[in-house]
Write an enzyme that holds these catalytic residues in place. Sequence first.
Site, PDB file in Angstrom:
ATOM      1  N   ARG A 239       0.851  -1.182   0.000  1.00  0.00           N
ATOM      2  CA  ARG A 239       0.000   0.000   0.000  1.00  0.00           C
ATOM      3  C   ARG A 239       0.891   1.237   0.000  1.00  0.00           C
ATOM      4  O   ARG A 239       1.931   1.285   0.669  1.00  0.00           O
ATOM      5  CB  ARG A 239      -0.921   0.030   1.223  1.00  0.00           C
ATOM      6  CG  ARG A 239      -2.100  -0.924   1.148  1.00  0.00           C
ATOM      7  CD  ARG A 239      -3.127  -0.458   0.119  1.00  0.00           C
ATOM      8  NE  ARG A 239      -4.385  -1.181   0.177  1.00  0.00           N
ATOM      9  CZ  ARG A 239      -4.663  -2.259  -0.530  1.00  0.00           C
ATOM     10  NH1 ARG A 239      -3.745  -2.763  -1.336  1.00  0.00           N
ATOM     11  NH2 ARG A 239      -5.846  -2.846  -0.433  1.00  0.00           N
ATOM     12  N   GLU A 268      -4.048   7.868  -5.039  1.00  0.00           N
ATOM     13  CA  GLU A 268      -4.286   7.152  -6.284  1.00  0.00           C
ATOM     14  C   GLU A 268      -5.622   7.546  -6.898  1.00  0.00           C
ATOM     15  O   GLU A 268      -6.581   7.797  -6.166  1.00  0.00           O
ATOM     16  CB  GLU A 268      -4.261   5.634  -6.024  1.00  0.00           C
ATOM     17  CG  GLU A 268      -2.926   5.134  -5.553  1.00  0.00           C
ATOM     18  CD  GLU A 268      -2.919   3.635  -5.259  1.00  0.00           C
ATOM     19  OE1 GLU A 268      -1.848   3.097  -4.961  1.00  0.00           O
ATOM     20  OE2 GLU A 268      -4.011   3.013  -5.308  1.00  0.00           O
ATOM     21  N   HIS A 287      -1.245   0.156  -9.362  1.00  0.00           N
ATOM     22  CA  HIS A 287      -1.947  -0.642  -8.355  1.00  0.00           C
ATOM     23  C   HIS A 287      -2.646  -1.806  -9.049  1.00  0.00           C
ATOM     24  O   HIS A 287      -3.847  -2.019  -8.900  1.00  0.00           O
ATOM     25  CB  HIS A 287      -2.956   0.222  -7.597  1.00  0.00           C
ATOM     26  CG  HIS A 287      -3.382  -0.388  -6.297  1.00  0.00           C
ATOM     27  ND1 HIS A 287      -3.825   0.368  -5.231  1.00  0.00           N
ATOM     28  CD2 HIS A 287      -3.452  -1.681  -5.868  1.00  0.00           C
ATOM     29  CE1 HIS A 287      -4.144  -0.421  -4.231  1.00  0.00           C
ATOM     30  NE2 HIS A 287      -3.928  -1.678  -4.593  1.00  0.00           N
TER      31      HIS A 287
END
Length: 318
Positions: A239, A268, A287
């Site tokens: 993360r 993000e 991601h």
Amino acid sequence: MNWRILITCPPMLASLESCQERFKKENLEVVTPDIVQQLSEEELCQIIAEFDGVIAGDDPFTAKVLEIGRRGRLKVLAKWGIGVDAIDLEAAKKLGIYTSNTPNVFADEVADVALGYTLLLARQLHKIDTDVRQGNWLKIQGTSLRNRTAGIIGVGSIGGAIARRFHVMGMNLLGYDVRPIDNQLCQETNLKQVELNELFKDSDCIVLACNLTPENHHLLDDQAFEQMKNDSWLVNVARGPIVDEKALIKALDSGKISRAALDVFESEPMTTSNPLVNYEQVIMGSHNSSNTREAVLRVNQIAIDNLVRDLKQAEDKN
């Protein structure tokens, strides 16, 4: 009984055709908004009360969102994937909202990407590809992975899968976890469980594979980077907020971190205003490390299983 369901997870949204028969079987009326990475708190607040359940991605299900949802129809929140750091679990429990996730489902997929990023850092294949396409013939002297030391932070299912891959590559392995690391894994890979300061001090490449918790927010800060070897590498498939990006930029400027691969970021989707885009020694992802067709189809069904189970429990309770 028909249930109205919101789906906000991008990989599931991209593969909904495979779920239609199941939706029909379970009497689910599915709503699918346009999403790049996740909905905002404000966007969720505007619509959440209309739904009985959600299959969620990384959206911020804060206490505010959950309270508004509970005043409406919301009974169930099924997280697609492993990380539940975006969900206020305490608020959900107080409000009587059922929550679930899909643990231990992406070990191989994320580990493959961690190994891929590490190979790119070692051999700079992405730069050679770009140069050859431009008509050049770039010769970059790479770095051998054999006998290099990788420090893995978070040695659960994903970290363990990374360790097995790195062991095959001939790397020495250090591991840090808040729990004892599986003894069989340590025997198979010669991984040594150590404290963080030892991992920082002795690793050539540090790989983040842990969950995000309040305790490890900005785990990699100025002090952590200062403990690392000069010319260390960093791979983050966990993360974004585990890394203090301002501290990382300082470490890149000083040479403490010479190469980095980041699949995740503090904010993000990442934009071009992020200073990290100016560092050619940083490889950037979106991601996306868990996103394979096989994994997505598998987790879609698990998330629906969890959702339907909890919706039925909520109905029975009422």
